[in-house]
Design a protein around this motif. Structure first.
Motif, PDB file in Angstrom:
ATOM      1  N   VAL A 114       6.564   9.021  10.628  1.00  0.00           N
ATOM      2  CA  VAL A 114       6.273   9.988  11.692  1.00  0.00           C
ATOM      3  C   VAL A 114       5.190   9.452  12.622  1.00  0.00           C
ATOM      4  O   VAL A 114       5.289   9.543  13.858  1.00  0.00           O
ATOM      5  CB  VAL A 114       5.844  11.343  11.089  1.00  0.00           C
ATOM      6  CG1 VAL A 114       5.391  12.302  12.186  1.00  0.00           C
ATOM      7  CG2 VAL A 114       6.990  11.955  10.285  1.00  0.00           C
ATOM      8  N   ILE A 115       4.143   8.887  12.020  1.00  0.00           N
ATOM      9  CA  ILE A 115       3.060   8.306  12.831  1.00  0.00           C
ATOM     10  C   ILE A 115       3.612   7.216  13.740  1.00  0.00           C
ATOM     11  O   ILE A 115       3.267   7.122  14.924  1.00  0.00           O
ATOM     12  CB  ILE A 115       1.950   7.735  11.928  1.00  0.00           C
ATOM     13  CG1 ILE A 115       1.322   8.841  11.085  1.00  0.00           C
ATOM     14  CG2 ILE A 115       0.880   7.033  12.758  1.00  0.00           C
ATOM     15  CD1 ILE A 115       0.382   8.327  10.005  1.00  0.00           C
ATOM     16  N   MET A 116       4.493   6.384  13.195  1.00  0.00           N
ATOM     17  CA  MET A 116       5.036   5.273  13.969  1.00  0.00           C
ATOM     18  C   MET A 116       5.931   5.773  15.102  1.00  0.00           C
ATOM     19  O   MET A 116       5.950   5.191  16.191  1.00  0.00           O
ATOM     20  CB  MET A 116       5.820   4.333  13.058  1.00  0.00           C
ATOM     21  CG  MET A 116       6.169   3.009  13.716  1.00  0.00           C
ATOM     22  SD  MET A 116       4.718   2.020  14.155  1.00  0.00           S
ATOM     23  CE  MET A 116       4.296   1.309  12.575  1.00  0.00           C
ATOM     24  N   HIS A 147       0.826  -1.214   0.000  1.00  0.00           N
ATOM     25  CA  HIS A 147       0.000   0.000   0.000  1.00  0.00           C
ATOM     26  C   HIS A 147       0.858   1.261   0.000  1.00  0.00           C
ATOM     27  O   HIS A 147       0.565   2.214  -0.743  1.00  0.00           O
ATOM     28  CB  HIS A 147      -0.930  -0.003   1.207  1.00  0.00           C
ATOM     29  CG  HIS A 147      -1.806   1.213   1.311  1.00  0.00           C
ATOM     30  ND1 HIS A 147      -2.860   1.445   0.452  1.00  0.00           N
ATOM     31  CD2 HIS A 147      -1.764   2.280   2.162  1.00  0.00           C
ATOM     32  CE1 HIS A 147      -3.440   2.599   0.764  1.00  0.00           C
ATOM     33  NE2 HIS A 147      -2.789   3.122   1.800  1.00  0.00           N
ATOM     34  N   LEU A 148       1.919   1.271   0.827  1.00  0.00           N
ATOM     35  CA  LEU A 148       2.783   2.448   0.916  1.00  0.00           C
ATOM     36  C   LEU A 148       4.004   2.347   0.012  1.00  0.00           C
ATOM     37  O   LEU A 148       4.740   3.326  -0.132  1.00  0.00           O
ATOM     38  CB  LEU A 148       3.242   2.648   2.371  1.00  0.00           C
ATOM     39  CG  LEU A 148       2.147   2.911   3.410  1.00  0.00           C
ATOM     40  CD1 LEU A 148       2.756   3.064   4.790  1.00  0.00           C
ATOM     41  CD2 LEU A 148       1.316   4.141   3.055  1.00  0.00           C
ATOM     42  N   ASN A 149       4.236   1.175  -0.557  1.00  0.00           N
ATOM     43  CA  ASN A 149       5.385   0.950  -1.455  1.00  0.00           C
ATOM     44  C   ASN A 149       6.713   1.319  -0.788  1.00  0.00           C
ATOM     45  O   ASN A 149       7.592   1.932  -1.399  1.00  0.00           O
ATOM     46  CB  ASN A 149       5.214   1.759  -2.751  1.00  0.00           C
ATOM     47  CG  ASN A 149       3.992   1.327  -3.540  1.00  0.00           C
ATOM     48  OD1 ASN A 149       3.773   0.131  -3.754  1.00  0.00           O
ATOM     49  ND2 ASN A 149       3.174   2.287  -3.959  1.00  0.00           N
ATOM     50  N   MET A 150       6.874   0.921   0.473  1.00  0.00           N
ATOM     51  CA  MET A 150       8.081   1.249   1.217  1.00  0.00           C
ATOM     52  C   MET A 150       9.181   0.208   1.043  1.00  0.00           C
ATOM     53  O   MET A 150      10.338   0.483   1.379  1.00  0.00           O
ATOM     54  CB  MET A 150       7.749   1.399   2.710  1.00  0.00           C
ATOM     55  CG  MET A 150       6.782   2.521   3.032  1.00  0.00           C
ATOM     56  SD  MET A 150       6.424   2.645   4.807  1.00  0.00           S
ATOM     57  CE  MET A 150       7.988   3.254   5.440  1.00  0.00           C
ATOM     58  N   ALA A 185      -5.035   7.954  11.130  1.00  0.00           N
ATOM     59  CA  ALA A 185      -3.961   8.488  10.291  1.00  0.00           C
ATOM     60  C   ALA A 185      -3.401   7.422   9.353  1.00  0.00           C
ATOM     61  O   ALA A 185      -3.151   7.684   8.167  1.00  0.00           O
ATOM     62  CB  ALA A 185      -2.845   9.052  11.179  1.00  0.00           C
ATOM     63  N   PHE A 186      -3.211   6.225   9.848  1.00  0.00           N
ATOM     64  CA  PHE A 186      -2.715   5.144   8.997  1.00  0.00           C
ATOM     65  C   PHE A 186      -3.735   4.763   7.924  1.00  0.00           C
ATOM     66  O   PHE A 186      -3.370   4.389   6.808  1.00  0.00           O
ATOM     67  CB  PHE A 186      -2.363   3.920   9.833  1.00  0.00           C
ATOM     68  CG  PHE A 186      -0.930   3.887  10.298  1.00  0.00           C
ATOM     69  CD1 PHE A 186       0.112   3.982   9.396  1.00  0.00           C
ATOM     70  CD2 PHE A 186      -0.630   3.761  11.646  1.00  0.00           C
ATOM     71  CE1 PHE A 186       1.432   3.953   9.818  1.00  0.00           C
ATOM     72  CE2 PHE A 186       0.683   3.725  12.086  1.00  0.00           C
ATOM     73  CZ  PHE A 186       1.717   3.823  11.167  1.00  0.00           C
ATOM     74  N   ALA A 187      -5.011   4.859   8.257  1.00  0.00           N
ATOM     75  CA  ALA A 187      -6.047   4.535   7.274  1.00  0.00           C
ATOM     76  C   ALA A 187      -6.056   5.539   6.127  1.00  0.00           C
ATOM     77  O   ALA A 187      -6.377   5.185   4.980  1.00  0.00           O
ATOM     78  CB  ALA A 187      -7.421   4.494   7.946  1.00  0.00           C
ATOM     79  N   LEU A 188      -5.679   6.789   6.415  1.00  0.00           N
ATOM     80  CA  LEU A 188      -5.786   7.848   5.416  1.00  0.00           C
ATOM     81  C   LEU A 188      -4.501   8.086   4.623  1.00  0.00           C
ATOM     82  O   LEU A 188      -4.556   8.514   3.468  1.00  0.00           O
ATOM     83  CB  LEU A 188      -6.193   9.160   6.093  1.00  0.00           C
ATOM     84  CG  LEU A 188      -7.595   9.202   6.710  1.00  0.00           C
ATOM     85  CD1 LEU A 188      -7.802  10.506   7.469  1.00  0.00           C
ATOM     86  CD2 LEU A 188      -8.666   9.028   5.643  1.00  0.00           C
ATOM     87  N   THR A 189      -3.336   7.813   5.216  1.00  0.00           N
ATOM     88  CA  THR A 189      -2.085   8.196   4.551  1.00  0.00           C
ATOM     89  C   THR A 189      -1.714   7.239   3.418  1.00  0.00           C
ATOM     90  O   THR A 189      -2.050   6.052   3.439  1.00  0.00           O
ATOM     91  CB  THR A 189      -0.929   8.262   5.558  1.00  0.00           C
ATOM     92  OG1 THR A 189       0.214   8.817   4.906  1.00  0.00           O
ATOM     93  CG2 THR A 189      -0.554   6.865   6.062  1.00  0.00           C
ATOM     94  N   THR A 190      -1.023   7.801   2.443  1.00  0.00           N
ATOM     95  CA  THR A 190      -0.450   7.002   1.356  1.00  0.00           C
ATOM     96  C   THR A 190       1.048   7.270   1.237  1.00  0.00           C
ATOM     97  O   THR A 190       1.676   6.852   0.269  1.00  0.00           O
ATOM     98  CB  THR A 190      -1.136   7.343   0.014  1.00  0.00           C
ATOM     99  OG1 THR A 190      -0.999   8.749  -0.245  1.00  0.00           O
ATOM    100  CG2 THR A 190      -2.600   6.963   0.039  1.00  0.00           C
ATOM    101  N   SER A 191       1.605   7.967   2.223  1.00  0.00           N
ATOM    102  CA  SER A 191       3.013   8.367   2.198  1.00  0.00           C
ATOM    103  C   SER A 191       3.825   7.569   3.212  1.00  0.00           C
ATOM    104  O   SER A 191       3.465   7.497   4.394  1.00  0.00           O
ATOM    105  CB  SER A 191       3.154   9.865   2.500  1.00  0.00           C
ATOM    106  OG  SER A 191       4.496  10.210   2.765  1.00  0.00           O
ATOM    107  N   GLY A 192       4.932   7.000   2.762  1.00  0.00           N
ATOM    108  CA  GLY A 192       5.801   6.282   3.669  1.00  0.00           C
ATOM    109  C   GLY A 192       6.425   7.174   4.718  1.00  0.00           C
ATOM    110  O   GLY A 192       6.586   6.781   5.882  1.00  0.00           O
TER     111      GLY A 192
END
Length: 417
Positions: free
Chosen positions: A317-319, A253-256, A305-312
């Protein structure tokens, strides 16, 4: 100016606390080494997803099987000696694994059996170990004591141990487990320097199941502690639902990628370390009730926040923030429970709490896997957001009663029929 040792372990907390802290930190180095080496060893022996997953399951299965018994046994015997004996058993099991690896006779079934035996001994170490701090420091120092133990877990288990374990495994499959044998053995020596802990009073001939039942009845009749345990259970269900598919969420999902997924764990540990080192200031300036409400509110917002973000980068930062508030919560909840539970019941109530933690994780991961399978990788985060928000609304007011509750005296032993 106080020395570094006095800042980490204030003199007022006594020599026994320093021995306990040193033993815990040393043991956590060994556990951190295994955190990386054990999955690498299993993956080197099999490509079966079922067997690889079995290695992970065996980390918490012993808690569900032996957790309540471990609590009852911890309340029957000298808890310091029980920690020593269980850690010695872990060292023996690991030493046997090293022999199998060096002689080339190890296979996946031996490794899984070792994981189960090691995990079983760890249940007794953690249960009995969790009862020692309230026996050697004053109630006012429980918060800082738990924060220091948490800091050792973060530095040794999450930061230092895993990279060392991966490096040692590359040098030879037996090396990380030999180092772990040495760490666990040293932990036995360090904790042996503590003064002998008194054996809690009990009915001499009461069977173990009677002690377990007594602990469960006490918990059910004590609303503040019962509510605290239920909060931990429910929030572990909602937390584990997305965490069980975090690797897929991060990589797909985040392509990290794999490195980015690993960075999420590191960010969480970094946030936790900052929070635990700042806990003394927080404890002096903010009430526990306020901290608990803030932390649980941040848990709700984290899921959203995790449900909405698409940025690694946003996820990192959230983590980091998650790690900070999660370890504050762990320190507060443990401290509050230790202050409220009588000495004679510390083992049993701690074990019920841990069974709830791991039971919630099992249930949450199962729910999260199903949700992600049918509704996508962000769906478990939405489930967690809604579930955590509803739970927070229900416990918002009771939190004040949990924090303001007064300790009760040790119970009388139940009569034996």
């Amino acid at each position: 100016m106080p020395s570094l040792g006095d800042l980490i372990a204030p003199r007022r907390m006594g020599r026994d606390f320093r021995w306990l802290l040193a033993s815990s930190w040393t043991s956590n180095v060994g556990d951190g080494v295994a955190l990386a080496a054990a999955p690498l060893l299993i993956a080197s022996m099999t490509s079966s997803p079922i067997l690889v997953a079995a290695g992970a399951v065996l980390q918490f299965l012993p808690w569900l099987v032996f957790g309540l018994h471990a609590g009852a046994i911890a309340d029957r015997f000298d808890r310091r000696r029980l920690v020593m004996f269980a850690n010695a058993a872990r060292a023996v099991v690991l030493a046997a694994l090293c022999v199998f690896l060096v002689t080339g006779t190890a296979n996946i079934w031996i490794v899984l059996a070792v994981a189960f035996l090691y995990g079983t001994a760890e249940v007794f170490v953690d249960t009995a170990g969790s009862t020692l701090l309230p026996m050697i420091v004053k109630p006012a120092d429980l918060g800082i004591g738990n924060a220091r133990l948490q800091a050792g877990y973060l530095v040794a288990n999450q930061f230092a141990g895993p990279p060392l374990g991966a490096f040692l495994f590359a040098a030879g499959s037996a090396w990380p487990f030999l180092i772990e044998v040495l760490c666990v053995s040293l932990a036995v020596v360090l904790i042996s320097r503590m003064a002998r802990t008194p054996v809690p009073p009990r009915e001499e001939h009461a069977p173990v199941h009677t002690d377990i039942a007594q602990g469960l009845r006490w918990l059910w009749r004590n609303p503040p502690v019962r509510t605290l345990v239920l909060i931990i259970l429910v929030f572990n269900v909602t937390w584990a639902a997305p965490w069980g598919v975090l690797v897929l969420y991060a990589t797909e999902h985040l392509n990290m990628g794999a490195v980015g997924y690993g960075a999420l764990t590191t960010a969480s540990a970094a946030g936790g370390l900052l929070a635990t080192m700042s806990f003394g200031w927080l404890e002096r300036h903010v009430s526990f009730a306020t901290l608990m409400r803030v932390v649980l509110s941040m848990e709700v917002l984290m899921h959203l926040a995790f449900a909405l973000t698409t940025s690694g980068w946003v996820a990192l930062v959230i983590m980091f923030v998650f790690g900070a508030y999660a370890f504050v919560w762990g320190t507060i909840s443990t401290t509050v429970r230790q202050r409220l539970v009588p000495t004679a019941l510390q083992g049993r109530i701690a074990s019920v709490n841990m069974v709830g933690v791991f039971g919630g994780m099992v249930l949450g991961q199962a729910i999260g896997g199903v949700i992600a399978q049918f509704w996508g990788l962000t769906a478990p985060w939405w489930f967690a957001f809604v579930g955590a928000a509803l739970t927070l609304l229900l416990v918002w007011k009771p939190i004040s009663h949990i924090v303001s509750a007064k300790p009760v005296s040790d119970p009388e032993p139940d009569p034996v029929a």
